[in-house]
Design an enzyme around this catalytic site. Structure first.
Site, PDB file in Angstrom:
ATOM      1  N   ASP A 100      69.521  18.089  47.419  1.00  0.00           N
ATOM      2  CA  ASP A 100      70.312  18.832  46.337  1.00  0.00           C
ATOM      3  C   ASP A 100      71.640  19.915  47.221  1.00  0.00           C
ATOM      4  O   ASP A 100      72.480  19.919  46.503  1.00  0.00           O
ATOM      5  CB  ASP A 100      69.465  19.739  45.648  1.00  0.00           C
ATOM      6  N   THR A 122      64.232  27.585  42.541  1.00  0.00           N
ATOM      7  CA  THR A 122      62.956  27.986  43.289  1.00  0.00           C
ATOM      8  C   THR A 122      63.231  28.626  44.596  1.00  0.00           C
ATOM      9  O   THR A 122      62.595  29.745  44.967  1.00  0.00           O
ATOM     10  CB  THR A 122      61.933  26.826  43.429  1.00  0.00           C
TER      11      THR A 122
END
Length: 245
Positions: A100, A122
């Site tokens: 990512d 997160t």
């Protein structure tokens, strides 16, 4: 037939059609494919090629890939490369650099300027990319949401959500919001300042991720790019050989 982009994160599943060299309209579902109702799974698109990025648990990733393999002629999974599309990753072992973060850098590199890329999900991830596509490394910390949840887990009287930011709060919920959001903002601002010293000029700050909107008012100079990872996946896709997968 059409090509689609899929980003399976730790807490959200996002997908969009591939439109040229970027992502089209993005749809997002919380908590990943594991908790999707059957009707949502049945509503997933089908097409020619599915381009996939995942930082989720291996079992969840395998489950989603199996679903996509039943809906697409080909499924191609993105992995971090040491060099790709003009971007050079700082990690000695690129396999340890989250895909990512890698894809966000691919998208950011399109700006052809030095950037600090902050992803607020997160985790809070921060990376520095110079105008030549060289990655100078970055940081990983708990995001404000994760900080709040961790505090609540250790002290249930501290609410896991709620409150408004204030420089000096006079309420517990506000103090938690102010402390956790403020910690993230301080780390981002320090990273930008240190990047300016290293590069000799202040880089552009790009924010993405589900937790980014809460920080934007505190980072007035930031640019919000919510589909940065999917746009990077699109860039990864268009650089793939035609017979890949």
């Amino acid at each position: 037939m059409s090509d689609w982009l899929f980003d399976l994160g730790n807490s959200r599943f996002k997908f969009a059609p591939l439109q040229g060299v970027q992502a089209g309209a993005v749809q997002a579902w919380p908590h990943g494919a594991e908790t999707m109702p059957a009707e949502q799974l049945q509503a997933l698109p089908s097409g020619d090629v599915a381009y996939v990025a995942s930082v989720a648990a291996p079992t969840l990733t395998r489950s989603m890939l199996a679903i996509l393999q039943g809906r697409f002629r080909s499924v191609r999974v993105a992995h971090t490369k040491a060099r790709y599309a003009g971007v050079r990753v700082a990690y000695a072992d690129p396999g340890k650099f989250g895909v990512d973060r890698f894809l966000a850098l691919l998208a950011a590199a399109e700006r052809a300027e030095s950037v600090v890329v902050a992803g607020v999900g997160t985790a809070l991830t921060i990376d520095l990319l110079d105008a030549d596509g060289l990655h100078h490394g970055g940081r990983i910390a708990a995001s404000p949401t994760t900080m709040r949840e961790a505090l609540h887990a250790r002290a249930v009287q501290l609410p896991a959500s709620g409150g408004d930011y204030s420089e000096f709060a006079n309420d517990t919920a506000d103090a938690l919001a102010s402390g956790c959001d403020g910690a993230a903002v301080a780390l981002i601002e320090r990273s930008v300042a240190q990047a300016a010293q290293r590069l000799g000029g202040t880089p552009t700050l790009l924010l993405h991720g589900g937790g980014a909107p809460a920080l934007l008012p505190l980072l007035g100079h930031a640019h919000f790019q919510p589909s940065l990872v999917l746009d990077g996946l699109a860039r990864w896709a268009v650089h793939q050989p035609a017979d890949a997968g």
